[in-house]
Design a protein around this motif. Structure first.
Motif, PDB file in Angstrom:
ATOM      1  N   SER A 335      -2.634   3.868  15.470  1.00 45.89           N
ATOM      2  CA  SER A 335      -1.936   4.241  16.695  1.00 45.89           C
ATOM      3  C   SER A 335      -0.972   5.387  16.437  1.00 45.89           C
ATOM      4  CB  SER A 335      -1.168   3.030  17.247  1.00 45.89           C
ATOM      5  OG  SER A 335      -0.330   3.416  18.310  1.00 45.89           O
ATOM      6  N   PHE A 336      -0.929   6.322  17.351  1.00 43.05           N
ATOM      7  CA  PHE A 336      -0.039   7.458  17.197  1.00 43.05           C
ATOM      8  C   PHE A 336       1.275   7.250  17.949  1.00 43.05           C
ATOM      9  CE2 PHE A 336      -4.088   9.183  16.060  1.00 43.05           C
ATOM     10  CZ  PHE A 336      -3.797  10.010  14.989  1.00 43.05           C
ATOM     11  N   GLU A 337       1.514   5.958  18.317  1.00 38.50           N
ATOM     12  CA  GLU A 337       2.792   5.646  18.938  1.00 38.50           C
ATOM     13  C   GLU A 337       3.902   5.602  17.911  1.00 38.50           C
ATOM     14  OE1 GLU A 337       2.372   2.104  21.142  1.00 38.50           O
ATOM     15  OE2 GLU A 337       0.872   2.900  22.527  1.00 38.50           O
ATOM     16  N   VAL A 338       3.536   5.549  16.643  1.00 38.84           N
ATOM     17  CA  VAL A 338       4.525   5.579  15.580  1.00 38.84           C
ATOM     18  C   VAL A 338       4.570   6.971  15.003  1.00 38.84           C
ATOM     19  CG1 VAL A 338       4.277   3.151  15.054  1.00 38.84           C
ATOM     20  CG2 VAL A 338       2.836   4.810  13.874  1.00 38.84           C
ATOM     21  N   ASP A 339       5.510   7.214  14.138  1.00 41.32           N
ATOM     22  CA  ASP A 339       5.671   8.532  13.515  1.00 41.32           C
ATOM     23  C   ASP A 339       4.389   8.950  12.817  1.00 41.32           C
ATOM     24  OD1 ASP A 339       6.827  10.814  12.485  1.00 41.32           O
ATOM     25  OD2 ASP A 339       7.478   9.752  10.675  1.00 41.32           O
ATOM     26  N   ASP A 340       3.914  10.160  13.072  1.00 35.74           N
ATOM     27  CA  ASP A 340       2.640  10.636  12.540  1.00 35.74           C
ATOM     28  C   ASP A 340       2.627  10.674  11.025  1.00 35.74           C
ATOM     29  OD1 ASP A 340       0.917  13.548  11.951  1.00 35.74           O
ATOM     30  OD2 ASP A 340      -0.016  11.858  12.983  1.00 35.74           O
ATOM     31  N   ILE A 341       3.750  10.978  10.398  1.00 36.38           N
ATOM     32  CA  ILE A 341       3.814  11.028   8.936  1.00 36.38           C
ATOM     33  C   ILE A 341       3.560   9.651   8.357  1.00 36.38           C
ATOM     34  CG2 ILE A 341       5.317  11.467   6.967  1.00 36.38           C
ATOM     35  CD1 ILE A 341       6.679  13.628   8.608  1.00 36.38           C
ATOM     36  N   ASN A 342       4.173   8.651   8.935  1.00 34.66           N
ATOM     37  CA  ASN A 342       3.969   7.290   8.448  1.00 34.66           C
ATOM     38  C   ASN A 342       2.529   6.839   8.651  1.00 34.66           C
ATOM     39  OD1 ASN A 342       6.607   7.021   7.628  1.00 34.66           O
ATOM     40  ND2 ASN A 342       7.292   6.180   9.585  1.00 34.66           N
ATOM     41  N   THR A 343       1.949   7.218   9.773  1.00 35.71           N
ATOM     42  CA  THR A 343       0.554   6.853  10.032  1.00 35.71           C
ATOM     43  C   THR A 343      -0.362   7.444   8.964  1.00 35.71           C
ATOM     44  OG1 THR A 343       0.956   6.753  12.401  1.00 35.71           O
ATOM     45  CG2 THR A 343      -1.339   7.003  11.696  1.00 35.71           C
ATOM     46  N   ARG A 344      -0.130   8.716   8.659  1.00 33.66           N
ATOM     47  CA  ARG A 344      -0.933   9.369   7.617  1.00 33.66           C
ATOM     48  C   ARG A 344      -0.754   8.654   6.276  1.00 33.66           C
ATOM     49  NH1 ARG A 344      -3.097  14.402   7.448  1.00 33.66           N
ATOM     50  NH2 ARG A 344      -1.954  14.959   9.344  1.00 33.66           N
ATOM     51  N   ASP A 345       0.489   8.269   5.953  1.00 36.99           N
ATOM     52  CA  ASP A 345       0.745   7.560   4.698  1.00 36.99           C
ATOM     53  C   ASP A 345       0.004   6.231   4.663  1.00 36.99           C
ATOM     54  OD1 ASP A 345       2.333   9.595   3.834  1.00 36.99           O
ATOM     55  OD2 ASP A 345       4.249   8.586   4.298  1.00 36.99           O
ATOM     56  N   ASN A 346       0.034   5.514   5.796  1.00 41.50           N
ATOM     57  CA  ASN A 346      -0.637   4.214   5.858  1.00 41.50           C
ATOM     58  C   ASN A 346      -2.140   4.370   5.648  1.00 41.50           C
ATOM     59  OD1 ASN A 346       1.729   2.840   6.325  1.00 41.50           O
ATOM     60  ND2 ASN A 346       1.547   2.954   8.565  1.00 41.50           N
ATOM     61  N   MET A 347      -2.723   5.385   6.276  1.00 41.99           N
ATOM     62  CA  MET A 347      -4.162   5.607   6.106  1.00 41.99           C
ATOM     63  C   MET A 347      -4.497   5.978   4.667  1.00 41.99           C
ATOM     64  SD  MET A 347      -5.042   7.674   9.625  1.00 41.99           S
ATOM     65  CE  MET A 347      -6.696   8.021   9.057  1.00 41.99           C
ATOM     66  N   GLN A 348      -3.680   6.832   4.055  1.00 41.35           N
ATOM     67  CA  GLN A 348      -3.916   7.212   2.669  1.00 41.35           C
ATOM     68  C   GLN A 348      -3.833   6.013   1.746  1.00 41.35           C
ATOM     69  OE1 GLN A 348      -4.884  10.136   1.344  1.00 41.35           O
ATOM     70  NE2 GLN A 348      -5.122  10.867   3.455  1.00 41.35           N
ATOM     71  N   GLU A 349      -2.867   5.130   2.021  1.00 48.09           N
ATOM     72  CA  GLU A 349      -2.709   3.913   1.213  1.00 48.09           C
ATOM     73  C   GLU A 349      -3.937   3.026   1.335  1.00 48.09           C
ATOM     74  OE1 GLU A 349      -0.531   1.051  -1.186  1.00 48.09           O
ATOM     75  OE2 GLU A 349      -0.426   3.206  -0.861  1.00 48.09           O
ATOM     76  N   THR A 350      -4.473   2.931   2.556  1.00 45.02           N
ATOM     77  CA  THR A 350      -5.643   2.102   2.812  1.00 45.02           C
ATOM     78  C   THR A 350      -6.883   2.624   2.090  1.00 45.02           C
ATOM     79  OG1 THR A 350      -4.789   1.427   4.962  1.00 45.02           O
ATOM     80  CG2 THR A 350      -7.159   1.213   4.619  1.00 45.02           C
ATOM     81  N   LEU A 351      -7.057   3.966   2.093  1.00 44.26           N
ATOM     82  CA  LEU A 351      -8.266   4.557   1.523  1.00 44.26           C
ATOM     83  C   LEU A 351      -8.201   4.742   0.014  1.00 44.26           C
ATOM     84  CD1 LEU A 351      -8.905   7.329   4.199  1.00 44.26           C
ATOM     85  CD2 LEU A 351      -9.984   5.086   4.049  1.00 44.26           C
ATOM     86  N   SER A 352      -6.987   4.730  -0.551  1.00 42.26           N
ATOM     87  CA  SER A 352      -6.833   5.098  -1.956  1.00 42.26           C
ATOM     88  C   SER A 352      -7.474   4.117  -2.919  1.00 42.26           C
ATOM     89  CB  SER A 352      -5.338   5.243  -2.292  1.00 42.26           C
ATOM     90  OG  SER A 352      -4.668   4.000  -2.156  1.00 42.26           O
ATOM     91  N   LEU A 353      -7.588   2.850  -2.520  1.00 44.66           N
ATOM     92  CA  LEU A 353      -8.163   1.868  -3.437  1.00 44.66           C
ATOM     93  C   LEU A 353      -9.645   2.138  -3.681  1.00 44.66           C
ATOM     94  CD1 LEU A 353      -8.046  -0.640  -5.162  1.00 44.66           C
ATOM     95  CD2 LEU A 353      -8.319  -2.022  -3.101  1.00 44.66           C
ATOM     96  N   SER A 354     -10.432   2.267  -2.608  1.00 44.55           N
ATOM     97  CA  SER A 354     -11.870   2.489  -2.785  1.00 44.55           C
ATOM     98  C   SER A 354     -12.142   3.816  -3.476  1.00 44.55           C
ATOM     99  CB  SER A 354     -12.585   2.438  -1.435  1.00 44.55           C
ATOM    100  OG  SER A 354     -12.033   3.385  -0.544  1.00 44.55           O
ATOM    101  N   ASP A 355     -11.264   4.807  -3.270  1.00 50.63           N
ATOM    102  CA  ASP A 355     -11.458   6.110  -3.904  1.00 50.63           C
ATOM    103  C   ASP A 355     -11.286   6.049  -5.419  1.00 50.63           C
ATOM    104  OD1 ASP A 355     -12.038   7.312  -1.566  1.00 50.63           O
ATOM    105  OD2 ASP A 355     -10.076   8.223  -1.247  1.00 50.63           O
ATOM    106  N   ARG A 356     -10.666   4.999  -5.921  1.00 55.72           N
ATOM    107  CA  ARG A 356     -10.452   4.905  -7.365  1.00 55.72           C
ATOM    108  C   ARG A 356     -11.670   4.361  -8.117  1.00 55.72           C
ATOM    109  NH1 ARG A 356      -4.125   4.005  -8.816  1.00 55.72           N
ATOM    110  NH2 ARG A 356      -3.284   5.272  -7.145  1.00 55.72           N
ATOM    111  N   PHE A 357     -12.690   3.929  -7.385  1.00 59.35           N
ATOM    112  CA  PHE A 357     -13.957   3.596  -8.021  1.00 59.35           C
ATOM    113  C   PHE A 357     -14.744   4.892  -8.178  1.00 59.35           C
ATOM    114  CE2 PHE A 357     -12.809  -0.527  -6.259  1.00 59.35           C
ATOM    115  CZ  PHE A 357     -13.185  -1.398  -7.272  1.00 59.35           C
ATOM    116  N   GLY A 358     -15.068   5.246  -9.402  1.00 59.77           N
ATOM    117  CA  GLY A 358     -15.773   6.507  -9.636  1.00 59.77           C
ATOM    118  C   GLY A 358     -17.184   6.517  -9.102  1.00 59.77           C
ATOM    119  N   LEU A 359     -17.777   5.320  -8.969  1.00 63.68           N
ATOM    120  CA  LEU A 359     -19.143   5.211  -8.457  1.00 63.68           C
ATOM    121  C   LEU A 359     -19.151   4.215  -7.306  1.00 63.68           C
ATOM    122  CD1 LEU A 359     -22.213   5.805  -8.688  1.00 63.68           C
ATOM    123  CD2 LEU A 359     -22.347   3.913 -10.327  1.00 63.68           C
TER     124      LEU A 359
END
Length: 419
Positions: A335-359
């Motif tokens: 939701s973009f009802e919250v601060d956009d910077i925080n939203t971007r941080d939350n999404m990055q946090e969510t995606l960062s785990l799967s990105d750490r699998f090299g395969l």
């Protein structure tokens, strides 16, 4: 050649003294059968009541263990799966680096174990029957038979080369006896009834399986490899693929240890248990997913990349998940009802785990044609003699009842035909 009491006594006493002085393989004296046998030999100087009691206890034990007719196997099996400096180095192919005195002690221990394992009940009883009062009792006592030794000890001919080769192929300690383990109660516990699925048992998903197979081979060869995430639809064979890797490469020293998601905080303890071992390990995390507010996934992130207690060089992490990004998301999370910077941080946090699998390897539900090919393949493996059109029609009905096609559904359908 005639034997008198002194001959039998000397043979048995020598075996007892050799067992007393075991060094590298001394750990076998804490195992039930060798320990009970050693106690029996030590009873040669005790009263008839004590000797006969220990004899009865020993025979009861080997009868319970099913080795009354193959004592040598049970005795040497304890040594076969003993973990010590020699078996660890042999499993890693480096036993030649041990000091000469250690290798000399190993040879002596092997000779001592073989000598004791091949003692007959007749020898033991005649060594004790210097007392007339038990001679009549001894005639009616049950007897054991030695039989053949366990595999690596059958290879022992005074040289350690063939024995060491067995450990190099099969590992050492409990990792020689078992191929699969689970992290439970703060320790690595063997899985007694492990899934025996093999790579050749699969039909379909050759591309996905080939990626995992190549990554695993690279790991075993010491080449560049990656932690692996197998993700996609339910019942498509993600977990089975990982299990098949352990079965495929068992003789190359690969073992699998499953750690439940809720125990990921204990990963450093697991690492400490396996880091010094010569075998290589797949650390398996099955059905991995986290709620959005479940911050325990940071423990896994640290393990995959960046933490002090990272995986050791002899381990890879293989995880399965029904979700590509592992963490469950809702539309409200973006939701973009919250601060956009925080939203971007939350999404990055969510995606960062799967990105750490090299395969990352994707498993999707099969098409109708692929599903029916899997059904027919499983039916042939099971020896079913049903016309193909009838088999396929039944499989389609079964899949509709189950809500979709998958390899798991195909297997369940074929198994239902035997009911």
């Amino acid at each position: 050649m005639m034997y008198d009491w002194n001959d039998f006594m000397n043979e048995v006493n020598t075996a007892k003294l050799n067992l007393s002085s075991l060094s590298i393989f001394r750990g076998i004296l804490s195992r039930s059968v060798p320990k009970a046998f050693y106690n029996l030999l030590c009873a040669l100087d005790k009263s008839p009541e004590d000797f006969l009691r220990l004899y009865g206890e020993f025979f009861a034990l080997i009868s319970e263990r099913g080795c009354a007719d193959r004592l040598a196997y049970s005795f040497t099996e304890a040594a076969l799966y003993d973990e010590n400096c020699f078996t660890r180095h042999a499993a890693g192919g480096t036993y030649g680096e041990l000091p000469k005195e250690v290798l000399k002690a190993v040879r002596r221990d092997c000779e001592s174990i073989l000598s004791a394992a091949n003692l007959t009940s007749e020898q033991v009883l005649k060594a004790y029957c210097r007392y007339d009062e038990i001679a009549e009792v001894a005639e009616n006592l049950p007897v054991w038979h030695s039989g053949e030794c366990a595999e690596s000890f059958k290879m022992f001919d005074g040289s350690l080369k063939r024995v060491a080769e067995w450990y190099r192929r099969n590992g050492c300690g409990m990792f020689a006896r078992y191929k699969a383990f689970i992290w439970r109660g703060g320790d690595i516990q063997p899985v007694l009834n492990y899934d025996t699925i093999e790579v050749d048992d699969f039909t379909g998903y050759e591309l996905q399986r080939g990626k995992v197979l190549a990554n695993t081979e690279a790991f075993l060869d010491g080449r560049s490899c990656n932690n692996c995430l197998l993700y996609g639809d339910m019942g498509t064979g993600k977990s089975s693929t990982v299990k098949a890797m352990a079965n495929e490469f068992r003789t190359r020293g690969l073992r699998i240890v499953e750690i439940p998601k809720e125990r990921l905080m204990e990963f450093p303890q697991l690492v400490d248990k396996i880091a010094h071992l010569p075998m290589k390990f797949i650390i398996f995390i099955d059905d991995l997913s986290f709620q959005h507010q479940d911050h325990s996934y940071t423990a896994l992130k640290a393990v995959l990349e960046g933490g002090l207690a990272a995986r050791p060089s002899n381990a890879l992490i293989y995880a399965t998940s029904n979700r590509r990004h592992i963490v469950k998301e809702k539309l409200s999370d973006r939701s973009f009802e919250v601060d956009d910077i925080n939203t971007r941080d939350n999404m990055q946090e969510t995606l960062s785990l799967s990105d750490r699998f090299g395969l990352a390897v994707c498993y999707t539900v099969p098409s109708k044609k692929e599903f029916l090919e899997i059904v027919c393949s499983i039916a042939r493996q099971k020896g079913l003699d049903i016309p193909e059109d009838e088999l396929c029609a039944g499989a389609e009905r079964f899949a509709l009842q189950r809500g979709g096609r998958s390899p798991r559904c195909a297997k369940q359908y074929v198994e239902s035909l035997f009911c």
